[in-house]
Design a protein around this motif. Structure first.
Motif, PDB file in Angstrom:
ATOM      1  N   ASP A  88      35.135  23.489  26.138  1.00 41.65           N
ATOM      2  CA  ASP A  88      34.253  23.785  25.004  1.00 41.65           C
ATOM      3  C   ASP A  88      35.068  24.066  23.737  1.00 41.65           C
ATOM      4  OD1 ASP A  88      31.459  24.246  24.104  1.00 41.65           O
ATOM      5  OD2 ASP A  88      32.272  26.227  23.617  1.00 41.65           O
ATOM      6  N   LEU A  89      36.153  24.841  23.895  1.00 36.73           N
ATOM      7  CA  LEU A  89      37.005  25.136  22.742  1.00 36.73           C
ATOM      8  C   LEU A  89      37.714  23.863  22.250  1.00 36.73           C
ATOM      9  CD1 LEU A  89      38.610  28.522  23.875  1.00 36.73           C
ATOM     10  CD2 LEU A  89      36.929  28.191  22.054  1.00 36.73           C
ATOM     11  N   ARG A  90      38.129  23.032  23.194  1.00 36.23           N
ATOM     12  CA  ARG A  90      38.786  21.782  22.814  1.00 36.23           C
ATOM     13  C   ARG A  90      37.825  20.894  22.000  1.00 36.23           C
ATOM     14  NH1 ARG A  90      42.560  18.518  26.275  1.00 36.23           N
ATOM     15  NH2 ARG A  90      41.472  19.354  28.083  1.00 36.23           N
ATOM     16  N   LYS A  91      36.563  20.812  22.440  1.00 31.94           N
ATOM     17  CA  LYS A  91      35.576  20.009  21.710  1.00 31.94           C
ATOM     18  C   LYS A  91      35.365  20.526  20.295  1.00 31.94           C
ATOM     19  CE  LYS A  91      32.992  18.407  25.759  1.00 31.94           C
ATOM     20  NZ  LYS A  91      31.759  18.573  26.561  1.00 31.94           N
ATOM     21  N   PRO A 150      42.345  23.180  11.706  1.00 27.21           N
ATOM     22  CA  PRO A 150      43.771  23.506  11.779  1.00 27.21           C
ATOM     23  C   PRO A 150      44.115  24.722  10.927  1.00 27.21           C
ATOM     24  CG  PRO A 150      43.482  21.145  11.554  1.00 27.21           C
ATOM     25  CD  PRO A 150      42.129  21.757  11.372  1.00 27.21           C
ATOM     26  N   GLY A 151      44.831  25.667  11.520  1.00 24.84           N
ATOM     27  CA  GLY A 151      45.208  26.885  10.807  1.00 24.84           C
ATOM     28  C   GLY A 151      44.197  28.010  10.931  1.00 24.84           C
ATOM     29  N   GLU A 152      43.013  27.702  11.415  1.00 21.14           N
ATOM     30  CA  GLU A 152      41.950  28.714  11.540  1.00 21.14           C
ATOM     31  C   GLU A 152      42.204  29.609  12.741  1.00 21.14           C
ATOM     32  OE1 GLU A 152      37.145  28.781  12.400  1.00 21.14           O
ATOM     33  OE2 GLU A 152      38.018  27.073  11.316  1.00 21.14           O
ATOM     34  N   LYS A 153      41.908  30.893  12.580  1.00 21.14           N
ATOM     35  CA  LYS A 153      42.104  31.856  13.662  1.00 21.14           C
ATOM     36  C   LYS A 153      40.938  31.786  14.647  1.00 21.14           C
ATOM     37  CE  LYS A 153      43.085  36.758  14.476  1.00 21.14           C
ATOM     38  NZ  LYS A 153      43.250  38.089  13.842  1.00 21.14           N
ATOM     39  N   LEU A 154      41.279  31.762  15.937  1.00 23.71           N
ATOM     40  CA  LEU A 154      40.250  31.747  16.968  1.00 23.71           C
ATOM     41  C   LEU A 154      39.730  33.162  17.211  1.00 23.71           C
ATOM     42  CD1 LEU A 154      41.654  28.948  17.499  1.00 23.71           C
ATOM     43  CD2 LEU A 154      41.133  29.307  19.920  1.00 23.71           C
ATOM     44  N   PRO A 155      38.535  33.288  17.781  1.00 25.86           N
ATOM     45  CA  PRO A 155      38.041  34.624  18.152  1.00 25.86           C
ATOM     46  C   PRO A 155      39.012  35.292  19.119  1.00 25.86           C
ATOM     47  CG  PRO A 155      36.272  32.999  18.279  1.00 25.86           C
ATOM     48  CD  PRO A 155      37.537  32.238  18.069  1.00 25.86           C
ATOM     49  N   SER A 156      39.004  36.616  19.144  1.00 26.21           N
ATOM     50  CA  SER A 156      39.908  37.345  20.034  1.00 26.21           C
ATOM     51  C   SER A 156      39.478  37.160  21.487  1.00 26.21           C
ATOM     52  CB  SER A 156      39.866  38.833  19.691  1.00 26.21           C
ATOM     53  OG  SER A 156      38.590  39.375  20.018  1.00 26.21           O
ATOM     54  N   GLU A 157      40.365  37.551  22.409  1.00 28.67           N
ATOM     55  CA  GLU A 157      40.040  37.451  23.835  1.00 28.67           C
ATOM     56  C   GLU A 157      38.773  38.232  24.155  1.00 28.67           C
ATOM     57  OE1 GLU A 157      43.283  38.572  26.293  1.00 28.67           O
ATOM     58  OE2 GLU A 157      44.616  36.967  25.595  1.00 28.67           O
ATOM     59  N   GLU A 175      36.293  38.943  22.110  1.00 30.54           N
ATOM     60  CA  GLU A 175      35.125  38.254  21.541  1.00 30.54           C
ATOM     61  C   GLU A 175      34.743  37.041  22.395  1.00 30.54           C
ATOM     62  OE1 GLU A 175      35.682  39.228  16.778  1.00 30.54           O
ATOM     63  OE2 GLU A 175      36.878  37.624  17.694  1.00 30.54           O
ATOM     64  N   LEU A 176      35.736  36.273  22.829  1.00 26.91           N
ATOM     65  CA  LEU A 176      35.452  35.104  23.671  1.00 26.91           C
ATOM     66  C   LEU A 176      34.875  35.547  25.014  1.00 26.91           C
ATOM     67  CD1 LEU A 176      38.620  32.925  22.958  1.00 26.91           C
ATOM     68  CD2 LEU A 176      36.269  32.373  22.303  1.00 26.91           C
ATOM     69  N   SER A 177      35.418  36.633  25.545  1.00 27.39           N
ATOM     70  CA  SER A 177      34.930  37.167  26.819  1.00 27.39           C
ATOM     71  C   SER A 177      33.458  37.522  26.723  1.00 27.39           C
ATOM     72  CB  SER A 177      35.757  38.396  27.212  1.00 27.39           C
ATOM     73  OG  SER A 177      35.271  38.964  28.404  1.00 27.39           O
ATOM     74  N   GLY A 178      33.089  38.161  25.602  1.00 26.58           N
ATOM     75  CA  GLY A 178      31.700  38.560  25.416  1.00 26.58           C
ATOM     76  C   GLY A 178      30.790  37.370  25.157  1.00 26.58           C
ATOM     77  N   CYS A 234      44.411  27.683  15.520  1.00 25.64           N
ATOM     78  CA  CYS A 234      44.278  26.258  15.790  1.00 25.64           C
ATOM     79  C   CYS A 234      45.508  25.535  15.229  1.00 25.64           C
ATOM     80  CB  CYS A 234      43.003  25.711  15.154  1.00 25.64           C
ATOM     81  SG  CYS A 234      42.763  23.948  15.415  1.00 25.64           S
ATOM     82  N   SER A 235      46.135  24.699  16.052  1.00 25.82           N
ATOM     83  CA  SER A 235      47.354  23.992  15.657  1.00 25.82           C
ATOM     84  C   SER A 235      47.051  22.824  14.737  1.00 25.82           C
ATOM     85  CB  SER A 235      48.073  23.481  16.907  1.00 25.82           C
ATOM     86  OG  SER A 235      49.067  22.563  16.573  1.00 25.82           O
ATOM     87  N   GLU A 236      48.081  22.413  13.960  1.00 26.98           N
ATOM     88  CA  GLU A 236      47.967  21.221  13.132  1.00 26.98           C
ATOM     89  C   GLU A 236      47.770  19.975  13.992  1.00 26.98           C
ATOM     90  OE1 GLU A 236      47.865  20.593   9.899  1.00 26.98           O
ATOM     91  OE2 GLU A 236      47.893  22.697   9.335  1.00 26.98           O
TER      92      GLU A 236
END
Length: 367
Positions: free
Chosen positions: A13-16, A25-32, A34-37, A69-71
């Motif tokens: 889901d995150l890959r999609k 790219p460069g955007e911060k992902l939700p914390s562990e 937050e993702l857990s919840g 998120c990586s370039e």
């Protein structure tokens, strides 16, 4: 099994979201947490999903800051854009090389992003940095000052990390010699013109070569091989080296000086780095009161339009400019479609051919 599916489903889901551009790219992902919840899974499941994405290069973690998120995300979908980087755009052979590249890529549905470095290392690094920020599927590049140690190898390593294939054309760096490339066999080319002059009875041959690219070094190597094969001693005083920065002045000035002192340091012929330099050689010789080919034979290299349009049609080495471009584009397409291909198919040396015109004459009758 259920646990495995949970972290795999989260990872997919995150890959999609990354591939679609929802996570940029460069955007911060939700914390562990937050993702857990959000996904109603344990933090251990979240960590497993993130670890897979990190291993594949989609994300990276910064200690104390979080996960980003990586370039590489720019490479996850086809853009149909191929970057072509040359040292010069208006130079006498490059338009034909680019024409060959464009022909093949256009037929295969790709567009070209064209850049030039003016044979500057700093400009090359800037071009690569810009291209890494853009969406490109691949890269064809003529390296700048390819004979000199490359200090921005890290940018090529980043291309590898982002899985962006690249092909070197007309030169390559020693540190990246194993990478895909299409090169003219310049050593053979230098050998052919020198051997031809020797066959005409010339034994006092000046060589003028470019010091900061591999083409110049290889053409010089061929020149030396032909002399050695004929039993002619190599004389470093008969070799003129020039650089990108002084290419418009140094060859002419050195040739003029040598022509003026020819009675002391005799020479009967000149092997020139390319057709442009050959014209400067002829101009210097004529300004010094010598005639080509009556007094001195001169050869060029590249068989450009200059070779046949000048006052003295040049004996030169054919450079299959358009074909070289086509071959580079076809090699890159192969890398895009098949990934890794055999070394024999990704490191190609094209054999040059001698083109004989009127800038050389036989000295055998004078011997």
């Amino acid at each position: 099994m259920d646990k495995k599916l949970k972290y795999y489903d989260l990872m997919e889901d995150l890959r999609k979201q990354i591939v679609s551009g929802k996570i940029k790219p460069g955007e911060k992902l939700p914390s562990e947490n937050e993702l857990s919840g959000t996904y109603q899974v344990s933090r251990q499941t979240v960590r497993k999903a993130l670890q897979i994405l990190q291993n594949e290069g989609y994300i990276y973690a910064e200690h104390g800051r979080g996960t980003f998120c990586s370039e590489m995300a720019r490479r996850t979908g086809e853009t149909k854009n191929i970057a072509v980087v040359t040292t010069y755009l208006s130079d006498y052979i490059f338009p034909r090389v680019i024409q060959g590249i464009d022909k093949v890529l256009t037929e295969n549905g790709y567009s070209i992003l064209l850049k030039n470095t003016r044979n500057s290392r700093n400009m090359e690094a800037k071009c690569l940095e810009e291209l890494l920020q853009k969406g490109i599927d691949g890269l064809i590049i003529e390296p700048s000052k390819s004979q000199i140690f490359c200090k921005h190898i890290n940018l090529y390593q980043t291309l590898d990390e982002y899985r962006i294939p690249y092909v070197f054309i007309q030169g390559s760096y020693a540190q990246l010699a194993e990478k895909p490339h299409i090169l003219l066999d310049d050593c053979l080319g230098g050998y052919l013109v020198t051997k031809y002059l020797i066959s005409l009875g010339h034994h006092h041959i000046i060589g003028i070569f470019k010091a900061d690219d591999t083409q110049g070094q290889q053409r010089h190597k061929g020149y030396v091989q032909a002399l050695q094969e004929a039993g002619i001693a190599y004389d470093p005083d008969k070799v003129v080296w020039f650089y990108t920065e002084d290419r418009k002045t140094h060859p002419y000035e050195q040739m003029y000086h040598m022509a003026k002192t020819r009675c002391v340091h005799f020479f009967d012929s000149v092997v020139s780095y390319n057709d442009q330099i050959a014209l400067e050689v002829i101009r210097a010789l004529e300004d010094a009161g010598l005639k080509v080919p009556e007094d001195v034979s001169v050869t060029g290299y590249d068989d450009s339009y200059l070779a046949s349009s000048g006052k003295v049609p040049l004996t030169t080495v054919a450079h299959p400019q358009e074909k070289l471009g086509e071959m580079a584009a076809e090699l890159l397409l192969g890398l895009l479609k098949e990934g890794n291909i055999p070394e024999s198919e990704r490191q190609i040396l094209v054999k040059p051919e001698l083109v004989i015109r009127e800038s050389c004459r036989s000295r055998k009758k004078e011997e």
